[in-house]
Write an enzyme that holds these catalytic residues in place. Structure first.
Site: not given
Ligand SMILES: NC(=O)c1ccc[n+]([C@@H]2O[C@H](COP(=O)([O-])OP(=O)(O)OC[C@H]3O[C@@H](n4cnc5c(N)ncnc54)[C@H](OP(=O)(O)O)[C@@H]3O)[C@@H](O)[C@H]2O)c1
Length: 253
Positions: A150, A163
């Protein structure tokens, strides 16, 4: 017709049930990869897998919680047993629970460390022997691990202490592992997205959500990050994209 770049390869995407993971799995499948979809919400994974199969792709649903070491190990093992190999690991599952350090619920810190750090490490550890094998015996002669960090993995801000700690850790681990594996042709890449419209923020407490409401202006789409990841894993063997920091154009910090 030109052969899709990832045809004959297998990719495992963690956190594939929503956001960046779901978009990435679809994008890699469109490049010809067979994809293993890992997350806890099986119904979401089934729907994504159906969409990929409708497009002529191949998808395996893995209902799992990667914070449980054995489930992470099993997810990798099932990928290899059922899809035949593992060329690409997208270590994407993550959670972002913001707010002041003072008075924060310890359970939120535990959740972030267990998923963003330990879950990622369990998957990396289980996948590495297969990635090393793929780099040695596949037609592409290269394999990839993409770890999702991130902007918070670069810069800590007031309100994202733990985080940011987890994402800095992902960055340090990735760079160390990258150096270890250069000559063995497993490329380790770090992707650092800025604000992206997904479910990520929705897991915060109501008072935190209220305080961060105006923090995020312009956002990217999950597909924008999937596009970057696809670029990374489709490079020729002699090109490694080590790190990619991607912000919405208007995001200053
Ligand atoms: N969105 C942003 O602005 C942003 C910015 C920087 C970095 N990121 C990073 O991008 C990555 C993806 O996030 P996203 O933004 O796409 O958020 P998201 O839509 O909340 O996706 C998170 C994913 O992680 C899965 N997950 C959560 N707990 C889990 C567990 N215990 N075991 C297996 N899977 C699990 C969730 O699925 P289930 O709940 O079905 O398990 C979901 O598929 C993360 O690492 C986040 O830190 C996002």
């Amino acid at each position: 017709m030109v052969k899709p770049v990832l045809e004959g390869t297998v990719a495992l995407v963690t956190g594939a049930s929503s956001g960046i993971g779901a978009a990435t799995a679809a994008a890699l499948a469109a490049q010809g990869a067979a994809v293993a979809l890992a997350a806890r919400r099986k119904d979401r994974l089934e729907a994504l897998a159906a969409g990929i199969r409708d497009q002529g792709g191949s998808a395996l649903v893995l209902e799992c919680d990667v914070t449980q070491e054995q489930q992470a190990i099993d997810a990798v093992a099932r990928t290899v047993a059922e899809l035949g190999r593992l060329d690409t690991l997208i270590n994407n599952a993550g959670v972002m629970l913001l707010g002041p350090v003072v008075g924060a619920p310890l359970s939120e810190w535990q959740q972030m460390v267990e998923l963003n750090v330990l879950g990622l490490l369990y998957c990396a550890h289980a996948a590495l022997p297969h990635l090393l094998r793929a780099a040695g015996d596949s037609p592409r002669q290269v394999a990839d691990m993409v770890n999702i960090s991130s902007v918070a993995g670069r810069v800590a801000r007031n309100g994202n202490g733990v985080y940011s700690l987890t994402k800095h850790g992902v960055g340090a681990f990735s760079e160390s592992l990258r150096q270890e594996l250069t000559k063995r042709y497993v490329r380790v890449s770090l992707v650092e997205p800025g604000a992206t419209a997904t479910e990520l923020a929705s897991h915060n407490r109501a008072e935190v959500l209220e305080s961060i409401r105006n923090q995020f202006g312009q956002t990217m789409q999950a597909e924008d990050i999937a596009d970057a990841i696809t670029y990374i894993v489709t490079r020729p063997r002699h090109v490694a994209v080590n790190e990619m920091l991607i912000r919405p154009t208007e995001q200053e910090r």
